[in-house]
Design an enzyme around this catalytic site. Structure first.
Site, mmCIF file in Angstrom:
data_model
loop_
_atom_site.group_PDB
_atom_site.id
_atom_site.type_symbol
_atom_site.label_atom_id
_atom_site.label_comp_id
_atom_site.label_asym_id
_atom_site.label_seq_id
_atom_site.Cartn_x
_atom_site.Cartn_y
_atom_site.Cartn_z
ATOM 1 N N PHE A 73 0.845 -1.193 0.000
ATOM 2 C CA PHE A 73 0.000 0.000 0.000
ATOM 3 C C PHE A 73 0.890 1.257 0.000
ATOM 4 C CE2 PHE A 73 -2.511 3.370 1.938
ATOM 5 C CZ PHE A 73 -3.763 3.203 1.359
ATOM 6 N N SER A 122 -33.005 17.218 15.307
ATOM 7 C CA SER A 122 -32.621 16.223 16.309
ATOM 8 C C SER A 122 -33.740 15.197 16.427
ATOM 9 C CB SER A 122 -32.330 16.903 17.641
ATOM 10 O OG SER A 122 -33.484 17.585 18.045
ATOM 11 N N LEU A 123 -33.607 14.302 17.347
ATOM 12 C CA LEU A 123 -34.609 13.240 17.509
ATOM 13 C C LEU A 123 -35.274 13.369 18.871
ATOM 14 C CD1 LEU A 123 -32.510 10.176 16.293
ATOM 15 C CD2 LEU A 123 -34.440 11.207 15.098
ATOM 16 N N GLU A 141 -31.625 0.885 14.433
ATOM 17 C CA GLU A 141 -30.172 0.994 14.304
ATOM 18 C C GLU A 141 -29.567 1.523 15.592
ATOM 19 O OE1 GLU A 141 -29.706 4.567 11.460
ATOM 20 O OE2 GLU A 141 -31.252 3.313 10.554
ATOM 21 N N LYS A 163 -27.571 4.052 17.978
ATOM 22 C CA LYS A 163 -27.382 5.489 18.048
ATOM 23 C C LYS A 163 -25.917 5.713 18.436
ATOM 24 C CE LYS A 163 -29.516 9.663 19.872
ATOM 25 N NZ LYS A 163 -28.325 10.382 20.249
ATOM 26 N N ASP A 169 -22.581 7.627 19.417
ATOM 27 C CA ASP A 169 -22.384 8.771 20.303
ATOM 28 C C ASP A 169 -21.117 9.538 19.926
ATOM 29 O OD1 ASP A 169 -22.788 10.511 22.329
ATOM 30 O OD2 ASP A 169 -22.147 9.162 23.928
ATOM 31 N N TYR A 206 -25.782 7.238 8.382
ATOM 32 C CA TYR A 206 -27.088 6.654 8.708
ATOM 33 C C TYR A 206 -28.288 7.355 8.078
ATOM 34 C CZ TYR A 206 -26.231 10.143 12.370
ATOM 35 O OH TYR A 206 -25.902 11.267 13.046
ATOM 36 N N LYS A 220 -32.873 5.870 24.536
ATOM 37 C CA LYS A 220 -31.560 6.007 25.175
ATOM 38 C C LYS A 220 -31.342 4.854 26.152
ATOM 39 C CE LYS A 220 -29.656 10.007 24.641
ATOM 40 N NZ LYS A 220 -29.170 11.015 24.942
ATOM 41 N N CYS A 264 -4.069 22.042 53.422
ATOM 42 C CA CYS A 264 -3.608 20.895 52.625
ATOM 43 C C CYS A 264 -3.650 19.642 53.494
ATOM 44 C CB CYS A 264 -2.192 21.142 52.122
ATOM 45 S SG CYS A 264 -1.526 19.705 51.263
ATOM 46 N N CYS A 290 0.156 18.461 54.067
ATOM 47 C CA CYS A 290 1.201 19.205 54.766
ATOM 48 C C CYS A 290 0.660 20.311 55.661
ATOM 49 C CB CYS A 290 2.206 19.781 53.765
ATOM 50 S SG CYS A 290 1.515 21.120 52.782
ATOM 51 N N CYS A 325 -2.424 23.859 46.923
ATOM 52 C CA CYS A 325 -1.536 23.927 48.082
ATOM 53 C C CYS A 325 -0.282 24.667 47.605
ATOM 54 C CB CYS A 325 -1.157 22.526 48.563
ATOM 55 S SG CYS A 325 0.252 22.579 49.687
ATOM 56 N N CYS A 380 5.637 19.882 50.346
ATOM 57 C CA CYS A 380 4.425 19.075 50.403
ATOM 58 C C CYS A 380 4.708 17.708 49.745
ATOM 59 C CB CYS A 380 3.315 19.831 49.682
ATOM 60 S SG CYS A 380 1.765 18.943 49.680
HETATM 61 S S1 IVH Z 1 -30.994 9.895 12.344
HETATM 62 C C1 IVH Z 1 -33.815 13.412 11.322
HETATM 63 N N1 IVH Z 1 -29.587 7.837 13.115
HETATM 64 O O1 IVH Z 1 -28.426 11.497 17.175
HETATM 65 C C2 IVH Z 1 -33.084 12.292 11.924
HETATM 66 N N2 IVH Z 1 -29.174 9.915 14.174
HETATM 67 O O2 IVH Z 1 -30.553 13.154 18.568
HETATM 68 C C3 IVH Z 1 -31.637 12.383 11.737
HETATM 69 N N3 IVH Z 1 -27.358 9.845 15.836
HETATM 70 O O3 IVH Z 1 -28.061 14.566 15.559
HETATM 71 C C4 IVH Z 1 -30.823 11.589 12.663
HETATM 72 N N4 IVH Z 1 -26.865 7.723 15.586
HETATM 73 O O4 IVH Z 1 -26.058 13.019 15.581
HETATM 74 C C5 IVH Z 1 -29.831 9.146 13.293
HETATM 75 N N5 IVH Z 1 -28.393 5.911 13.653
HETATM 76 C C6 IVH Z 1 -28.627 7.216 13.827
HETATM 77 C C7 IVH Z 1 -27.895 7.995 14.756
HETATM 78 C C8 IVH Z 1 -28.209 9.346 14.916
HETATM 79 C C9 IVH Z 1 -26.559 8.850 16.218
HETATM 80 C C10 IVH Z 1 -27.301 11.228 16.393
HETATM 81 C C11 IVH Z 1 -27.252 12.316 15.362
HETATM 82 C C12 IVH Z 1 -28.410 13.218 15.643
HETATM 83 C C13 IVH Z 1 -28.760 12.849 17.053
HETATM 84 C C14 IVH Z 1 -30.251 13.047 17.251
#
Ligand code: IVH
Length: 667
Positions: free
Chosen positions: A34, A80-81, A110, A112, A114, A222, A309, A403, A406, A421, A427
């Site tokens: 490679f 967000s969700l 799927e 989630k 982090d 995703y 969660k 402390c 000491c 301290c 110390c």
């Molecule tokens: S779908 C409109 N799928 O979770 C829906 N989000 O609280 C778009 N995240 O901002 C998000 N794994 O950063 C989706 N399998 C997954 C995820 C995921 C992590 C995060 C993502 C999003 C946050 C939502």
């Protein structure tokens, strides 16, 4: 074959092997092969700068400094969700969807991930932009950094991808990388990242993409968005994305009943503990895009998806005592001593309480039942008190005023959360911390002496200051318990060989406040020896690159102290290096003294890093961005258009590679 054809062929080949390695975990050639292909491509690209391509596999190592990230408005807002924390809430979601659709449906489940979310745009199969979530409406353009993530395809393979589309996912720092990075940071005395999520988002915002490249980030995708997607279902779209080269989790699963969803949750709650990256829940998505459109969005999140969660792993236990730890720099950290309790596979007896403010906020009393969580953090922490269980509690926890080691009254610097301290000379944990720092790897590297040996020697009065390492004789150690003749030999040999450690590391080993590895190197090079450094004025210290008033003052204070001057003399008498080695000095000139130089473009004679080194060795300063104070730009082929424009606007001179090398030849 023309160079152009070979370049094309090599790029395709390297993209393919990269995908095999970083996405499929299934390399089909050796690292050596490679690297050889990569070198061949690099050479051809250097010789043919007109064929530069930002998506070439050679660009994965990163380069230029970005001073500010450009803000980009998201074509589709990044929502967000909704969160749920129990199976009952998941059942509510399922029921809401069932009622609204009134027909059969499937839920794609799927993991989630982090990390930190990212949106990637591809046009004609090439990555054109990578943008962070930002406030959901607009984010930062971090394309240069994302190009270094090996699992993100720069050029797509296969077929059937829309001419233009976005794909969203999570950028992650794998646990192993996170732990390595934090232990490196601990060794340098730098602040640790609390968890891989912070480490990933911090890394993505770094200005130097070559540092990002070294951090080994990963990315799972995703969510596919665009006008002409290949399939009508979310799951099928992601499978198509996988065939174009994206990393898509193979734990995704379509479920057609609520029981199947619950079963998935249970399976993942076990599996996730053995994954290389952090996950904090499950995401449930209605699979059909038609049904998704029907369900629509609220202002903040889709009605067709929800997050479940995982329970943050939490335990309840009793607080027996708060003790205090004093570190090398004198910072006092409160530690909760608990009834032992089982938490995520380990027994927890102690948890960090961080500082006085946190104790106050928790209104902590001895005997309280407290909640302990591990989450993504390294050290477990106390997140709350079970007030209902408080029947007979002891006294309120008050932060110590003296402390614990000491007895010196503690000080708290205005605006800082920590207590210190100030008795750094006497110390015990501060002295032991300094001794441990002195022998550590980046300092004098005496690996035959560990913390336990230091503890024992200190207790016996053999070691009081770092100079005492050089007075230890084997006769002193012969009758000590737990020390065999081999260990004694290793200790004596380790100390002796530390005499060869170069001046810059000796300077780091002294443990001067704010003088880390890099600062020590700068100071050693600028002053050449300890005497020049000790007699330097504040102004002279501040004239060194990247040394500001804070560091300069700390250095002055250190050498102003009589005890430290005596220490230096003892170390000097022992034979420790207090002068920069000849070979480091070799090839050094002042030809570029006072010059601030920006490097831009692609070079053929030396690499960019080599040029950085050449500039430093000749007394110049390398900076990332063009400004009025730039002396000139060392301009290679294909210099970035933004830099070129700025240079022209400010009238900054461009110096070619040959001119530059000539400049250094001239007397
Ligand atoms: S779908 C409109 N799928 O979770 C829906 N989000 O609280 C778009 N995240 O901002 C998000 N794994 O950063 C989706 N399998 C997954 C995820 C995921 C992590 C995060 C993502 C999003 C946050 C939502």
């Amino acid at each position: 074959m023309s160079p152009e054809e070979r370049i094309k062929e090599l790029r395709e080949l390297l993209h393919l092997h990269n995908h095999n390695y970083y996405v499929l975990n299934n390399p089909t050639i050796s690292d050596f092969e490679f690297d050889a292909l990569m070198r061949e491509l690099q050479l051809l690209e250097n010789e043919n700068p007109q064929l530069f391509d930002a998506n070439s596999p050679t660009q994965r190592v990163g380069s230029d400094i970005t001073k500010e990230f450009r803000q980009v408005v998201h074509k589709y807002p990044m929502l967000s969700l909704g969160n749920t924390y129990s199976k009952a809430e998941v059942a509510d979601f399922y029921e809401r969807v069932r009622r609204a659709l009134n027909e059969d449906f499937e839920i794609c489940c799927e993991l989630k991930f982090d990390g930190t979310s990212i949106s990637l745009t591809y046009i004609d199969g090439s990555l054109v932009r990578a943008v962070t979530r930002g406030d959901g409406e607009k984010g930062d353009d971090v394309t240069a950094n994302v190009r270094t993530i090996r699992s993100v395809p720069l050029v797509l393979k296969g077929e059937g991808y829309p001419r233009e589309f976005e794909i969203r996912g999570e950028v992650l720092m794998p646990w192993a990388v996170f732990e390595r990075l934090n232990s490196e940071r601990a060794a340098q005395g730098e602040q640790l990242f609390a968890n891989p999520r912070n480490a990933a988002s911090g890394t993505l915002k770094l200005q130097d993409s070559s540092v990002v490249a070294q951090r080994c980030l990963d990315a799972y995708l995703y969510y596919l968005l665009g006008e002409q997607l290949p399939a009508e279902g979310h799951y099928d779209n992601l499978q198509a994305a996988a065939s174009w080269g994206f990393k898509v989790s193979d734990t995704m699963c379509r479920c057609s009943t609520l029981d199947e969803v619950f079963d998935y949750i249970d399976r993942m709650d076990v599996l996730r503990k053995s994954l290389p990256v952090a996950t904090d829940g499950i995401v449930l998505k209605v699979d059909s895009l038609r049904q998704q459109r029907h369900l629509g969005f609220t202002a903040k999140s889709p009605r067709w998806a929800i997050a479940y969660k995982f329970q943050a792993e939490r335990a309840v236990t009793r607080l027996n005592e708060v003790t205090y730890q004093v570190g090398r720099t004198g910072v006092v950290t409160p530690v909760a001593n608990l009834d032992p309790v089982q938490l995520s596979g380990t027994v927890v007896k102690r948890a960090s309480l961080h500082n006085a403010d946190i104790i106050e906020k928790l209104d902590l009393h001895i005997g309280d039942f407290v909640f302990v969580e591990k989450g993504g953090e390294i050290i477990p922490k106390i997140t709350g008190v079970d007030v209902d269980a408080r029947l007979l509690v002891g006294p309120k926890v008050e932060f110590v005023t003296r402390c614990p080691e000491c007895g010196t009254p503690l000080v708290r610097v205005d605006g800082e959360a920590a207590h210190y301290c100030p008795n750094e000379k006497e110390c015990p944990p501060q002295i032991k911390g300094k001794l441990e720092h002195f022998v550590s790897r980046d300092a004098m590297n005496i690996d035959s002496i560990g913390p336990e040996t230091i503890e024992m020697f200190y207790a016996l009065g053999l070691l009081k200051s770092v100079a005492d390492f050089y007075s230890i004789e084997s006769a002193d150690l012969l009758f000590l318990p737990r020390l065999g003749t081999k260990s004694i030999e290793n200790i004596i040999a380790g100390v002796a060989s530390s005499l060869a450690v170069p001046f810059e590391r000796v300077l780091f080993a002294l443990g001067i406040r704010f003088v880390g590895v890099t600062v020590a190197k700068r100071l050693a090079r600028a002053f050449g020896n300890i005497d020049a450094l000790m007699s330097a004025t504040l102004e002279q210290l501040m004239a060194v690159d990247d040394i500001g008033e804070r560091i300069a003052t700390a250095v002055k204070q250190f050498f102003a102290d009589e005890a430290n001057r005596t220490l230096i003399e003892r170390l000097r008498a022992a034979g420790v290096q207090f002068e920069i080695a000849e070979e480091v000095n070799e090839g050094r000139t002042h030809k570029l003294k006072g010059q601030t130089i920006v490097i831009s473009g692609v070079f053929s004679q030396h690499s960019r890093d080599e040029y950085k080194d050449i500039i430093e060795r000749n007394g110049g300063k390398n900076v990332g961005s063009v400004s009025r104070s730039t002396s000139f730009i060392l301009a290679g082929e294909n210099m970035g258009p933004a830099k070129l424009e700025k240079a022209q606007k400010l009238g900054v001179r461009l110096v070619s590679e040959t001119e530059f090398l000539q400049m250094l030849q001239d007397d």
